[in-house]
Every structure is written in structure tokens, then in C-alpha cells.
Design a protein around this motif. Structure first.
Motif, mmCIF file in Angstrom:
data_model
loop_
_atom_site.group_PDB
_atom_site.id
_atom_site.type_symbol
_atom_site.label_atom_id
_atom_site.label_comp_id
_atom_site.label_asym_id
_atom_site.label_seq_id
_atom_site.Cartn_x
_atom_site.Cartn_y
_atom_site.Cartn_z
ATOM 1 N N GLU A 1 0.826 -1.211 0.000
ATOM 2 C CA GLU A 1 0.000 0.000 0.000
ATOM 3 C C GLU A 1 0.859 1.260 0.000
ATOM 4 O OE1 GLU A 1 -3.019 2.344 3.067
ATOM 5 O OE2 GLU A 1 -2.835 0.163 3.186
ATOM 6 N N PHE A 2 1.922 1.265 0.789
ATOM 7 C CA PHE A 2 2.774 2.446 0.847
ATOM 8 C C PHE A 2 3.651 2.575 -0.391
ATOM 9 C CE2 PHE A 2 1.588 2.162 5.297
ATOM 10 C CZ PHE A 2 1.376 3.502 5.605
ATOM 11 N N TYR A 3 4.062 1.444 -0.955
ATOM 12 C CA TYR A 3 4.868 1.513 -2.172
ATOM 13 C C TYR A 3 4.054 2.022 -3.360
ATOM 14 C CZ TYR A 3 8.879 -0.946 -0.130
ATOM 15 O OH TYR A 3 9.979 -1.301 0.617
ATOM 16 N N GLN A 4 2.727 2.036 -3.236
ATOM 17 C CA GLN A 4 1.878 2.598 -4.287
ATOM 18 C C GLN A 4 1.715 4.115 -4.143
ATOM 19 O OE1 GLN A 4 0.698 0.825 -7.013
ATOM 20 N NE2 GLN A 4 2.166 -0.579 -6.069
ATOM 21 N N ASN A 5 2.263 4.679 -3.079
ATOM 22 C CA ASN A 5 2.230 6.134 -2.921
ATOM 23 C C ASN A 5 2.887 6.789 -4.141
ATOM 24 O OD1 ASN A 5 3.943 8.666 -1.976
ATOM 25 N ND2 ASN A 5 2.139 8.567 -0.677
ATOM 26 N N GLU B 1 10.639 -6.623 5.058
ATOM 27 C CA GLU B 1 11.525 -5.464 5.050
ATOM 28 C C GLU B 1 10.892 -4.336 4.243
ATOM 29 O OE1 GLU B 1 16.117 -5.440 4.330
ATOM 30 O OE2 GLU B 1 15.163 -5.055 2.382
ATOM 31 N N PHE B 2 11.075 -3.099 4.715
ATOM 32 C CA PHE B 2 10.497 -1.940 4.027
ATOM 33 C C PHE B 2 11.582 -0.881 3.856
ATOM 34 C CE2 PHE B 2 8.363 2.161 3.794
ATOM 35 C CZ PHE B 2 7.372 1.914 2.850
ATOM 36 N N LYS B 3 11.882 -0.529 2.603
ATOM 37 C CA LYS B 3 12.916 0.458 2.312
ATOM 38 C C LYS B 3 12.295 1.830 2.118
ATOM 39 C CE LYS B 3 16.290 -2.674 0.245
ATOM 40 N NZ LYS B 3 17.152 -2.931 -0.937
ATOM 41 N N PHE B 4 13.017 2.853 2.572
ATOM 42 C CA PHE B 4 12.530 4.222 2.445
ATOM 43 C C PHE B 4 13.700 5.180 2.235
ATOM 44 C CE2 PHE B 4 13.157 3.205 6.916
ATOM 45 C CZ PHE B 4 13.924 4.263 7.371
ATOM 46 N N PRO B 5 13.478 6.272 1.499
ATOM 47 C CA PRO B 5 14.548 7.252 1.276
ATOM 48 C C PRO B 5 14.827 8.066 2.532
ATOM 49 C CG PRO B 5 12.530 7.951 0.186
ATOM 50 C CD PRO B 5 12.253 6.598 0.754
ATOM 51 N N ALA B 6 16.106 8.442 2.690
ATOM 52 C CA ALA B 6 16.503 9.188 3.885
ATOM 53 C C ALA B 6 17.681 10.101 3.566
ATOM 54 C CB ALA B 6 16.883 8.228 5.010
ATOM 55 N N ILE B 7 17.761 11.188 4.313
ATOM 56 C CA ILE B 7 18.941 12.056 4.306
ATOM 57 C C ILE B 7 19.580 11.992 5.684
ATOM 58 C CG2 ILE B 7 19.787 14.436 4.210
ATOM 59 C CD1 ILE B 7 17.822 15.047 2.065
ATOM 60 N N LEU B 8 20.878 11.732 5.716
ATOM 61 C CA LEU B 8 21.634 11.739 6.956
ATOM 62 C C LEU B 8 22.511 12.983 6.998
ATOM 63 C CD1 LEU B 8 20.929 8.671 6.389
ATOM 64 C CD2 LEU B 8 22.916 8.137 7.803
ATOM 65 N N GLU B 9 22.624 13.576 8.161
ATOM 66 C CA GLU B 9 23.558 14.680 8.372
ATOM 67 C C GLU B 9 24.524 14.254 9.461
ATOM 68 O OE1 GLU B 9 21.831 18.460 9.110
ATOM 69 O OE2 GLU B 9 21.009 18.660 7.094
ATOM 70 N N ASN B 10 25.816 14.245 9.119
ATOM 71 C CA ASN B 10 26.848 13.788 10.058
ATOM 72 C C ASN B 10 26.513 12.393 10.597
ATOM 73 O OD1 ASN B 10 28.376 16.250 9.883
ATOM 74 N ND2 ASN B 10 26.822 17.207 11.185
ATOM 75 N N ASP B 11 26.074 11.516 9.681
ATOM 76 C CA ASP B 11 25.764 10.112 9.979
ATOM 77 C C ASP B 11 24.538 9.934 10.873
ATOM 78 O OD1 ASP B 11 27.947 9.145 8.455
ATOM 79 O OD2 ASP B 11 29.305 9.528 10.129
ATOM 80 N N ARG B 12 23.744 10.966 11.058
ATOM 81 C CA ARG B 12 22.513 10.859 11.843
ATOM 82 C C ARG B 12 21.318 11.078 10.925
ATOM 83 N NH1 ARG B 12 19.396 15.064 14.593
ATOM 84 N NH2 ARG B 12 18.109 14.154 16.240
ATOM 85 N N ILE B 13 20.351 10.170 11.003
ATOM 86 C CA ILE B 13 19.164 10.327 10.163
ATOM 87 C C ILE B 13 18.460 11.622 10.524
ATOM 88 C CG2 ILE B 13 16.851 9.445 9.718
ATOM 89 C CD1 ILE B 13 17.892 6.682 9.660
ATOM 90 N N TRP B 14 18.239 12.463 9.523
ATOM 91 C CA TRP B 14 17.613 13.761 9.746
ATOM 92 C C TRP B 14 16.276 13.868 9.037
ATOM 93 C CZ3 TRP B 14 17.022 17.462 12.856
ATOM 94 C CH2 TRP B 14 16.532 18.708 12.445
ATOM 95 N N MET B 15 16.215 13.406 7.805
ATOM 96 C CA MET B 15 14.985 13.518 7.030
ATOM 97 C C MET B 15 14.680 12.174 6.377
ATOM 98 S SD MET B 15 15.988 17.070 5.126
ATOM 99 C CE MET B 15 16.608 18.475 6.054
#
Length: 249
Positions: A43-47, A99-113
Motif C-alpha cells: 500500500e505504501f509503495y503505491q504512494n 523489510e520496508f525500504k525508504f529514502p533518507a537524508i543523513l547529516e553527520n551520519d545521523r538520520i535527519w529527514m
């Protein structure tokens, strides 16, 4: 089956005795069942964002763009807090069977977005309400900008973002994949400075603020941004995870 098992394991991790202790059993029946959700990955992958926007895995400066993942049966916050009539706060915890994969931005190796089910669910209302000339504080991976740009009743989206690396990643890799990139304008600026000096002159119809990582760092920024609403009496203002923030004010 999985839903009940997950709830029981979580209750045990919290030290609850839901077999012999009546208070713990009542707590489990009244609140845990409202708190735990088995989610459908398909359902979410259909977003639309997941289907149409593909990100490369790379680093620029202190920022890293990548796909992260939830492991099967890994619990995570999946929506805004629910507050009952009695004043109890019920967090919303979700899990996937796979398993569910999602896009992410890390800043200084910490997940931020990230763009997880939590972001999708907690932005639904703002996306549905947006109209006309839209302003959003905070770019992230461009989920809100993309979803709003797909709406026929939205004429433009102005995004205020201070992080140059995030802007670069978005404009080079994400924005070219938008169906309506011409609707989107990125302004590199401090959100509060822009709100004070420029927002009242621009006559925006709808403003969405998403500047914080979670409630812990969002309360002060939320209250600060709320002060600028009276400068734009004809504008609709909305805020990311506002329900959760209000529970702690």
C-alpha cells in the motif's frame, strides 16, 4: 495473528503482566490495541512519490542521500499521537511483516529527514488542504512539495530551506523527476527571517511548516512560527505533527 503477537511482545518489554495483573491487562486491552498497527508495505509503495521519484545513494558535504530500511517486525512511530477524552496519549506504533525500504537524508551520519509511513500519514491532511499559492518551510526530500505540485488547485509551491546541500540534492536529482517542476521555487533562507520579512508581502494562500525532527526539538520552533500567523490573516497555516506537539504544551 502477527498484530496480537507484536502487541504481547511489546507489553512484555514494558514489564506488563497481562495474564495475572488486572490493571496491566486492562491497560493492554484499552490502549495497546489502539496503539499497534500492522501495515501493508504494498500500500505504501503505491504512494505516488514512492512510485515516481527514485533517489541515488550518494554524499554531498555532511549530507548523505540513501535508502534505509525497517526490518521485518521492527516497530516505529507511524502516525500522530492520539489523545483520548480522558487526556491519555496513545502513540501510534507500526510494523511490517517484510523489510520496508525508504529514502533518507543523513547529516553527520545521523538520520535527519526520511519519507516513511509516519511522514506520509502525518502530512496527508496538509497535502489534502493545500491550495493556491503554497509556502512550505523545510524541504527535506521534497515529499510535500511533490504531492502538492500534483494538485490541480495548487498554482505554485515556494520552499524555504537553509541547508545548501539539501537544496542541491533536491534540485539536481529529485526536482527533474517532478511532473510539474515549474510550480516549484526554492529559496535559500532562514525560515523565521523569511516569515518575518517576506511572508506577509507575498500573499500566500496556504503555509505548511516542517522544520523539526520530532516533538522534542519542535515545540519552541512551533510556538515561534505561530507568532507570525497574525501578519497573514487570510492565510491558512498548518504544522507537521501539530497534534503531537500540542499534547506536550
Amino acid at each position: 495473528m502477527f498484530l496480537t503477537s507484536f502487541a504481547v511482545i511489546l507489553a512484555a518489554a514494558f514489564g506488563l503482566d497481562i495474564v495475572d495483573n488486572k490493571e496491566d491487562k486492562d491497560l493492554f486491552n484499552n490502549y495497546f490495541k489502539k496503539m499497534i498497527h500492522q501495515l501493508d508495505a504494498h500500500e505504501f509503495y503505491q504512494n505516488p512519490y514512492y512510485k515516481n521519484i527514485k533517489i541515488p545513494e550518494m554524499k554531498i558535504g555532511n549530507s548523505e542521500l540513501k535508502y534505509d530500511q525497517f526490518k521485518p517486525f521492527e516497530g516505529f512511530v507511524c502516525n500522530d499521537i492520539i489523545e483520548t477524552k480522558e487526556g491519555r496519549q496513545i502513540p501510534q506504533i507500526g510494523f511490517f511483516e517484510t523489510e520496508f525500504k525508504f529514502p533518507a537524508i543523513l547529516e553527520n551520519d545521523r538520520i535527519w529527514m526520511t519519507i516513511t509511513p509516519n511522514e506520509i500519514e502525518t502530512m496527508k491532511e496538509a497535502v489534502d488542504q493545500a491550495f493556491g499559492n503554497v509556502l512550505t518551510y523545510g524541504l527535506g526530500l521534497g515529499y510535500f512539495a511533490y504531492m502538492v505540485s500534483e494538485k490541480e488547485n495548487v498554482e505554485s509551491i515556494t520552499v524555504v530551506e537553509v541547508n545548501e546541500d539539501v537544496i542541491h540534492l533536491f534540485t539536481k536529482y529529485n526536482l527533474p523527476q517532478f511532473t510539474n517542476p515549474e510550480k516549484v521555487q526554492i529559496i535559500k533562507a532562514d525560515a523565521f527571517e523569511y516569515a518575518q520579512k517576506h511572508m506577509p508581502k507575498a500573499n500566500y494562500d496556504f503555509v505548511f511548516t516542517d522544520l523539526w525532527h520530532d516533538v522534542s526539538d519542535g515545540k519552541d520552533m512551533y510556538l515561534k512560527m505561530k507568532q507570525y500567523e497574525n501578519q497573514c490573516p487570510n492565510t491558512v497555516f498548518t504544522y507537521w505533527i501539530e497534534k503531537s506537539i500540542l499534547c506536550y504544551l
